[in-house]
Write a protein that holds these residues in place. Structure first.
Motif, PDB file in Angstrom:
ATOM      1  N   THR A  37     -38.538   5.558 117.710  1.00 42.77           N
ATOM      2  CA  THR A  37     -39.839   6.312 117.814  1.00 42.77           C
ATOM      3  C   THR A  37     -39.570   7.383 116.466  1.00 42.77           C
ATOM      4  N   ARG A  39     -38.675   8.277 112.731  1.00 42.95           N
ATOM      5  CA  ARG A  39     -38.632   7.295 111.589  1.00 42.95           C
ATOM      6  C   ARG A  39     -38.133   8.332 110.426  1.00 42.95           C
ATOM      7  N   LYS A  59     -43.274   7.363 115.515  1.00 38.85           N
ATOM      8  CA  LYS A  59     -44.005   6.334 115.775  1.00 38.85           C
ATOM      9  C   LYS A  59     -43.810   5.811 117.307  1.00 38.85           C
ATOM     10  N   PHE A  61     -45.709   3.415 120.504  1.00 35.85           N
ATOM     11  CA  PHE A  61     -46.982   2.414 120.747  1.00 35.85           C
ATOM     12  C   PHE A  61     -47.639   1.959 119.357  1.00 35.85           C
ATOM     13  N   GLY A  62     -47.009   1.830 118.223  1.00 33.60           N
ATOM     14  CA  GLY A  62     -47.523   1.415 116.912  1.00 33.60           C
ATOM     15  C   GLY A  62     -48.388   2.390 116.364  1.00 33.60           C
ATOM     16  N   VAL A  63     -48.393   3.853 117.139  1.00 37.49           N
ATOM     17  CA  VAL A  63     -49.293   4.846 116.398  1.00 37.49           C
ATOM     18  C   VAL A  63     -48.139   5.642 115.744  1.00 37.49           C
ATOM     19  N   GLY A  64     -48.258   6.197 114.345  1.00 35.65           N
ATOM     20  CA  GLY A  64     -47.726   7.093 113.678  1.00 35.65           C
ATOM     21  C   GLY A  64     -48.309   8.370 113.922  1.00 35.65           C
TER      22      GLY A  64
END
Length: 147
Positions: A37, A39, A59, A61-64
């Motif tokens: 998670t 970055r 990030k 569950f694919g959400v930044g």
């Protein structure tokens, strides 16, 4: 029984200072994060201390998203913990062993926030796996810097 905390430990063949230096450098958090998670470090000091605030690019569950953390526990070369707007904490405790090496324990403490939410979302098991990977990466980083 400790409730609403997930903790794992590893013995690292390195002095506590070397390991703590890695953990206390927010620019290095993505290097040893096992959750996938973290970055990048967005802002904050090069080295954390009590009261430091630092921002991370994340990030999940694919959400930044971006988050600001604050160091809430600190003992040089022994203990560091931070939290963000939620009340849960990420904590690292280092204890040098008499036979050599350092025991590093990472704890995700979700007892202060909404524990039922974290349980419902499956976070204890997920965080346990992530902590294990984080500790493996931290161990590799600390041991490689000493060779």
């Amino acid at each position: 029984m400790v409730r609403h905390k997930v903790a794992r430990s590893v013995v690292v063949d390195a002095p506590a200072k070397r390991i703590f230096d890695i953990i206390a450098a927010p620019a290095r958090h993505s290097e040893f994060d096992g959750s996938g998670t973290v970055r990048a470090n967005l802002f904050g000091p090069d080295r954390l201390e009590r009261g430091s605030e630092f921002g991370m690019d994340m990030k999940l569950f694919g959400v930044g998203y971006r988050i600001t953390n604050r160091v809430v526990e600190y003992e040089e070369d022994r203990l560091i913990a931070w939290r963000h707007f939620g009340s849960h904490r990420w904590r690292y405790e280092l204890r040098e062993l008499s036979g050599g090496g350092t025991r590093v324990t990472e704890t995700f403490d979700y007892s202060r926030g909404l524990p039922a939410f974290y349980v419902l979302m499956g976070m204890p098991a997920r965080n346990g796996r992530s902590i294990e990977l984080t500790l493996e990466r931290l161990k590799a980083a600390a041991e490689s810097e000493g060779s």
